[in-house]
Design a protein around this motif. Structure first.
Motif, PDB file in Angstrom:
ATOM      1  N   UNK A   1      60.278  53.846  85.109  1.00  0.00           N
ATOM      2  CA  UNK A   1      61.563  54.430  85.476  1.00  0.00           C
ATOM      3  C   UNK A   1      61.587  54.881  86.937  1.00  0.00           C
ATOM      4  N   UNK A   2      60.442  55.367  87.412  1.00  0.00           N
ATOM      5  CA  UNK A   2      60.375  55.762  88.819  1.00  0.00           C
ATOM      6  C   UNK A   2      60.620  54.553  89.715  1.00  0.00           C
TER       7      UNK A   2
ATOM      8  N   UNK B   1      44.847  52.661  79.251  1.00  0.00           N
ATOM      9  CA  UNK B   1      45.868  51.665  78.957  1.00  0.00           C
ATOM     10  C   UNK B   1      47.090  51.893  79.835  1.00  0.00           C
TER      11      UNK B   1
ATOM     12  N   UNK C   1      46.057  61.697  87.186  1.00  0.00           N
ATOM     13  CA  UNK C   1      46.721  62.709  86.341  1.00  0.00           C
ATOM     14  C   UNK C   1      46.142  62.720  84.921  1.00  0.00           C
TER      15      UNK C   1
ATOM     16  N   UNK D   1      55.511  54.547  81.246  1.00  0.00           N
ATOM     17  CA  UNK D   1      56.967  54.583  81.200  1.00  0.00           C
ATOM     18  C   UNK D   1      57.543  55.368  82.371  1.00  0.00           C
ATOM     19  N   UNK D   2      56.850  56.442  82.733  1.00  0.00           N
ATOM     20  CA  UNK D   2      57.331  57.202  83.889  1.00  0.00           C
ATOM     21  C   UNK D   2      57.299  56.308  85.132  1.00  0.00           C
TER      22      UNK D   2
ATOM     23  N   UNK E   1      47.171  58.550  75.132  1.00  0.00           N
ATOM     24  CA  UNK E   1      48.596  58.869  75.073  1.00  0.00           C
ATOM     25  C   UNK E   1      49.151  59.125  76.469  1.00  0.00           C
ATOM     26  N   UNK E   2      48.394  59.864  77.275  1.00  0.00           N
ATOM     27  CA  UNK E   2      48.900  60.183  78.611  1.00  0.00           C
ATOM     28  C   UNK E   2      49.067  58.944  79.478  1.00  0.00           C
TER      29      UNK E   2
ATOM     30  N   UNK F   1      49.754  55.970  78.385  1.00  0.00           N
ATOM     31  CA  UNK F   1      50.954  55.271  77.884  1.00  0.00           C
ATOM     32  C   UNK F   1      52.214  55.941  78.437  1.00  0.00           C
ATOM     33  N   UNK F   2      52.251  57.265  78.349  1.00  0.00           N
ATOM     34  CA  UNK F   2      53.427  57.992  78.821  1.00  0.00           C
ATOM     35  C   UNK F   2      53.653  57.731  80.311  1.00  0.00           C
ATOM     36  N   UNK F   3      52.545  57.695  81.066  1.00  0.00           N
ATOM     37  CA  UNK F   3      52.684  57.493  82.512  1.00  0.00           C
ATOM     38  C   UNK F   3      53.132  56.076  82.840  1.00  0.00           C
TER      39      UNK F   3
ATOM     40  N   UNK G   1      62.029  51.716  88.800  1.00  0.00           N
ATOM     41  CA  UNK G   1      63.403  51.268  88.549  1.00  0.00           C
ATOM     42  C   UNK G   1      64.364  51.992  89.494  1.00  0.00           C
ATOM     43  N   UNK G   2      64.151  53.290  89.587  1.00  0.00           N
ATOM     44  CA  UNK G   2      65.020  54.091  90.441  1.00  0.00           C
ATOM     45  C   UNK G   2      64.882  53.680  91.903  1.00  0.00           C
TER      46      UNK G   2
END
Lengths: 347, 517, 309
Positions: free
Chosen positions: A155-156, A84, A130, A151-152, A144-145, A147-149, A158-159
């Motif tokens: 933000x990456x 996902x 990963x 968001x990372x 879960x991983x 999903x977490x990635x 976005x930056x």
């Protein structure tokens, strides 16, 4: 989730159709709530997405990224993995493609465009590797991983889009890519571009890979029965990692198509949940490349028709998002549709 | 003594098998009643019916003289029936006494009365001599303690009929003795115990009466004092139709395969194979007899590269094989019929053709350049094998899950025998098959022997071992406790070795009976 | 050095951290309920969003933010019920069901927002729950400025954490809930109704997420905005994992993540891009799951539908 052989059985074709009908019926309730006639609303929706060259082109254009994310999710499913994280993978893929697209000037298109596309695929593949590695080596569940990635990845990018690669205008977007990195438009004024050709090629390649190569055989064996695969000398961990890398590369193509073919630049958070919709597309398409194509076209049509429906009736366009969510639920509740079909037959 | 429990004509069918076939059983109040039989004889199914986890298709249960319906565990508990499962039903991260009280908690307005519960558990534990650390987490205590905890759970719920499903399978001899002490103690206090086992020694030691099941049917019930080891062994294993296999005497050639001093741990890290040495010659079948779970599977999986060997050497034609991976082993022309065809041997969702290449799928002629499969070669291979092994229906595109057990096993055998193996491992090759399929597989195994393969046969069926093997070794608790040519073997001799009879006495000195070699 | 510390750790920042942590705390308690019973709930995000919307809507029509709170609770519970029907009764893959709920929530809230208010982005302002000052505590030096004055929901969230802890570890139902999530068959053999337990747990899970959403629309702010949860449901999920599925652990993780959020602007001034600070919760969660910070072991039966023979 039950997966079958390379061709779909009649029940596998019937369940999705029943699910779509159920979802449209529940959607009709929402249309009635806002005081419109469901038949009229659906007529507007589908006549503006499936009738006429311009409508069809628009529908195919909206289907293109969904084909990629749908294939990505389906491919991972075939190895027993739930990706996902397509949303995040397509963001990093898009960003990599855009960086190549704006940086390397003076290259001919035959080199520059493939370079940008491949850069995107590589980025998406690495990103997805990963959670694949963590699953294969440490047994951490990929859901879960991924999903977490996601968001990372948000933000990456976005930056990057507001920082180093900010395009100079006040909006959070990069500079325009060079013309040599663009996916050409096929049927102006629609935004349909050569990405659709890559998508169809991807469908064929995924089909051949899964059912006509030994690597695909191994991936499917691990997906169906890891212990038997192990008995057959097939490495579970290697295939899981490979499946995630391929899945990520496919997902990234959705972002690549949006950037190189539609927007021409990376725009912060440009994706309208394309990655999550890929889950719906894969489920509706029964994790089969051909099924994915039709499911993506249906979703593309819903999105295209929604704009017209919004304009011409009082039904907000978000109706189609509700319908898409319902389709996922009904397709996944095979138990439910099967019971409904049996009752129909008995009656 | 009167009957506390009567089962009448209990029948339970699962797809393809009758697990319990009109079983009628009386249990007397206050007795220790042993229920014995081989794996798959229907003991656990019967007890799961009694506990309400399965519902019987036919039959009646009378408890204390009254007809009783038990469809949920809750009802069994309310009727005073407690069960200790073979695979413990314990919630590992919870503490011992939380597990004891779970579902029947002492409470004050919804709050658990921890102090009261702990006291009650401690009292029971003292009263019945069941030593457990009540405050510890279940995952941190020993298997023996977990079992005592399970018994406590049943007693806490005021069970006066206690079912123990193969309780000694997981215990060390010392722990077994301790368990027997507890059982005697419970009996004295009036508890009725149904004790499931397949170890005859234990039956003789602890039970008052014994009932024997075989293939879902009750063979008979005896007073323990009036029976003996040979009679029970005969009842369990059965002497009915001995499957006769036509075969010539073996013509063993050169030594092909050997294992020396092999030690293997299972996935949990428990040592299951404790120094096994074997040799097999060309054209010879070595049968490994033994009750399941004595290290046979771990030994086989170490040989085939699925488990790591801790220690020891495995050689094929002089070349060492230990700790090669499964693919490398396959390439050495070692065939392997795995013990569980659904878990290991087949990918049930694949069709016949794809299953026929599992393990050979990386080799010509099945794959061409660029990893592309050669569909024609794959089909040809499957078509030929389906015909040769008489797989029915002979449709190579059909999903394997839709075939009968016998035909599924033929597919595994066809694949494993197809590449002229030099060495062949057949682990429980006929489990769950009908007579016709058993005969067919047996014929094929003999055929491979006569073509010169060295064969390692692992089976829990003594009939099978006796009719196929040229030499027989018995495995018990991770060791070979006896070896003999087939001519010198009979059921009695093997049975007592298998059930830990003589071996138990020998264990101190690790002496091993050796046959011809 | 001291100057730096005071710059990042002072009453203003810590009070902000607590405010930002509040929706995470409430929602992560919801996550604990579902997952401790063995049901994955990645639909927390959608349940929050529906809660935020319903809270706003009820407050708008009644003028009573407290009724809004109840509305949010019920709407969240209804979404939980949907998740329970799908994943417990119809054995829909729990991740799929959660994903569908998230997509549905995103669609239905904007659909209704546009139909009712004829606006796309933001709802009109509504009355919100009161900010309260706790006497005595607000006068304690250091503590007062941090804990003394907040929206009432901030205090509710902290009380709920304690209640959830007591429920899980001190009551009969908590024990049964935990056993169902670890080993449903064992629970079944001692007469516990696995299906009913899971239904209730998932419904409560939705209700909690609904409260978490309501905090955003009728406590912290006084309006609903399109996609206003902005991933907080997923951060709450991360907080639950990082807190190892315990109420106080999740509270600590929520506060840590809230703190990271509160200091990001100050770090930006020092040249550390705020986006990298925002990544921290997700990276920490992955590291925790991989077993590098103690072990984060999920309930054993999680994700698996229970099948009776």
């Amino acid at each position: 989730m039950k997966l079958e052989q390379s061709s779909l059985t009649s029940r596998e074709i019937l369940t999705p159709i029943v699910s779509v009908i159920l979802a449209l019926l529940v959607g009709a309730i929402f249309i009635l709530i806002v005081g419109e006639n469901p038949i009229e609303a659906y007529r507007v929706l589908f006549s503006n997405s499936l009738v006429g060259m311009d409508s069809i082109a628009a529908t195919l254009q909206r289907a293109t990224p969904l084909i990629f994310t749908g294939l990505a999710v389906a491919f991972a499913f075939r190895c027993g993995l739930f990706n996902i994280g397509a949303e995040g993978q397509l963001y990093v893929g898009a960003m990599a493609a855009v960086i190549v697209g704006i940086t390397f000037s003076g290259l001919p298109k035959v080199i520059h465009l493939p370079m940008a596309v491949l850069a995107g695929m590589a980025a998406g593949g690495i990103w997805a590797s990963v959670p694949g590695l963590l699953k294969a080596k440490l047994g951490v569940h990929e859901v879960i991983n991924t999903i977490m990635m996601n968001f990372i990845a948000y933000f990456l990018t976005d930056y990057l889009v507001t920082g180093p690669f900010h395009g100079g205008r006040w909006t959070p977007e990069t500079a325009r890519i060079l013309p040599t990195a663009e996916l050409s438009r096929l049927l102006p004024p629609s935004r349909l571009n050569t990405g659709i050709i890559i998508a169809i090629a991807a469908i064929i390649i995924v089909y051949i890979f899964l059912w006509r190569t030994r690597l695909g055989y191994e991936i499917r064996a691990v997906g169906f029965n890891p212990t038997a695969a192990e008995y057959g000398g097939i490495s579970i961990s290697r295939n899981m990692i490979m499946a995630m890398v391929f899945s990520g590369a496919l997902a990234s193509l959705a972002g690549v198509e949006q950037i190189l073919g539609v927007h021409g630049r990376f725009i912060q958070r440009f994706s309208p949940d394309l990655g999550f919709m890929g889950i719906a597309v894969a489920l509706l398409g029964k994790n089969h490349p051909v099924g994915v194509f039709f499911a993506a076209v249906l979703f593309g049509a819903l999105r295209t028709g929604a704009a017209a429906m919004d304009r011409l009736t009082d039904v907000p366009r978000e109706l189609v998002v509700i319908i898409q969510a319902l389709i996922i639920m009904f397709v996944a509740a095979e138990e439910l549709t099967r019971r409904l079909m049996q009752r129909r037959r008995r009656a | 003594m009167q009957n506390i429990l009567e089962l009448k004509n209990i029948t339970k069918r699962f797809p393809g098998v009758v697990a319990n076939d009109k079983i009628s059983l009386d249990i007397r109040a206050g007795e220790i009643h042993a229920l014995v039989g081989e794996n798959g004889s229907g003991k656990s199914t019967l007890m799961n019916i009694l506990y309400g986890l399965y519902n019987a298709d036919e039959g009646e249960i009378f408890l204390r003289g009254e007809k009783t319906k038990i469809t949920e565990p809750r009802q069994a508990i309310d009727h005073g029936i407690g069960m200790v499962f073979q695979h413990f039903m314990l919630v590992e991260p919870l503490t011992v006494f939380e597990n004891v009280i779970l579902g029947s908690e002492p409470q004050k307005r919804g709050f658990i009365d921890f102090r009261g519960a702990e006291k009650e558990v401690a009292r029971l534990s003292r009263e019945y001599g069941l030593r457990v650390e009540t405050g510890a987490r279940v995952e941190d205590i020993s298997v023996g303690q977990q079992q005592r905890l399970e018994i406590l759970k049943a007693l806490y719920r005021k069970a006066d009929i206690l079912i123990l499903d193969e309780p000694t399978a997981v215990l060390t001899p010392q722990e077994t003795e301790e368990l027997f002490g507890v059982m005697r103690n419970l009996k004295e206090q009036g508890t009725t115990i149904i004790f499931i086992t397949h170890k005859i020694r234990e039956v003789l030691e602890i039970s008052d009466r014994v009932s024997v099941l075989r293939r879902g049917k009750l063979v008979g019930t005896k007073n323990t004092s009036e029976t003996d080891r040979p009679e029970l062994a005969e009842m369990m294993v059965g002497r009915e139709v001995l499957l006769r296999v036509e075969k010539e005497k073996a013509q063993p050639g050169e030594k092909v395969f050997s294992v020396s001093d092999l030690e293997v741990r299972d996935q949990r890290g428990t040592k299951r194979v404790k120094g096994v040495s074997l040799e097999i010659r060309e054209g010879e079948i070595l049968g490994i007899a033994g009750v399941e779970g004595n290290g046979q599977q771990e030994m086989v999986e170490a040989i085939t590269g699925l488990l790591r060997a801790d220690k020891g050497k495995i050689t094929l034609e002089g070349k060492e094989l230990q700790n090669l991976n499964a693919m490398q082993i396959k390439k050495k022309r070692i065939g392997y019929i795995p013990e569980d065809r659904h878990k290991r041997g087949l990918i049930l969702d694949f069709n016949v053709a794809d299953n026929m290449i599992l393990g050979f799928h990386t080799e010509p002629p099945f794959v061409q350049r660029f990893f592309i499969r050669d569909e024609r070669a794959i089909k040809e291979n499957a078509g030929r094998l389906v015909e040769e092994y008489d797989v029915r229906p002979p449709n190579i595109q059909q999903q394997v899950s839709t075939f009968s057990g016998g035909n599924q096993q033929k597919i595994v055998a066809a694949r494993e025998f197809s590449r002229k193996p030099k060495f062949l491992i057949c682990s429980q090759p006929t489990r769950g098959l009908d007579i016709g399929a058993i005969e067919f597989i047996h014929k094929q195994v003999i055929d491979q022997r006569d073509k010169g393969a060295a064969i390692l046969l692992v089976s829990a069926e003594l009939d099978e071992i006796l009719s196929l093997s040229d030499r027989i070794a018995v495995m018990y608790e991770g060791r070979i406790v006896g070896e003999m040519p087939v001519e010198e073997a009979d059921e009695k001799k093997l049975g007592s070795l298998m059930l830990g009879g003589e071996a138990r006495k020998d264990r101190g000195g690790d002496t091993v009976e050796t046959g011809t070699e | 050095m001291w100057d730096y510390l005071v710059y990042f750790v002072n009453a203003t920042v810590l009070a902000a951290a607590l405010r930002m942590a509040t929706p995470l705390i409430l929602t992560s308690m919801g996550g604990i309920f579902a997952e401790r019973s063995g049901v994955i709930n990645i639909g927390l995000e959608g349940m929050m969003l529906v809660g935020a919307f319903t809270g706003m809507l009820t407050s708008y029509f009644t003028g009573q933010p407290w009724l809004g709170l109840i509305g949010a609770l019920l709407a969240g519970a209804l979404m939980g019920l949907v998740h329970a029907v799908a994943s417990v009764t119809y054995k829909v893959n729990q991740v799929v069901s959660g994903t569908a709920i998230n997509i549905f929530a995103g669609g239905v809230t904007v659909f209704l927002l546009r139909w009712i208010f004829d606006v796309a982005g933001t709802s009109p302002a509504v009355s919100r729950l009161p900010v309260v000052t706790i006497p005595l505590i607000n006068r304690i030096p250091l503590i007062g400025p941090i804990f003394g004055t907040h929206n009432i929901m901030v205090y509710m969230a902290l009380i709920i954490v304690v209640l959830v802890h007591i429920f899980l570890f001190r009551t009969v139902w908590g024990l049964r809930l935990r056993s169902v999530g670890e080993h449903p068959k064992a629970a079944d053999t001692v007469g516990i109704n696995v299906f009913l337990t899971r239904y209730l747990a998932v419904i409560v899970s939705g209700a909690m997420a609904g409260l978490g959403g309501a905090y955003l629309s009728i406590a912290h702010l006084s309006r609903f905005g399109d996609q206003m949860t902005a991933g907080r449901g997923f951060i709450a999920l991360a907080a639950m994992i990082f807190g190892k599925w315990t109420p106080f652990g999740a509270l600590g993780a929520s506060l840590l993540f809230g703190f990271a959020n509160a200091v990001q602007m100050r770090l930006q001034e020092l040249g550390i891009p705020s986006q990298f600070v925002q990544m921290v919760p997700y990276i920490l969660t992955m590291v925790a799951l991989a077993g590098f910070i103690g072990r984060a072991t999920p309930p054993k039966a999680i994700g698996k539908p229970y099948e009776k023979e």
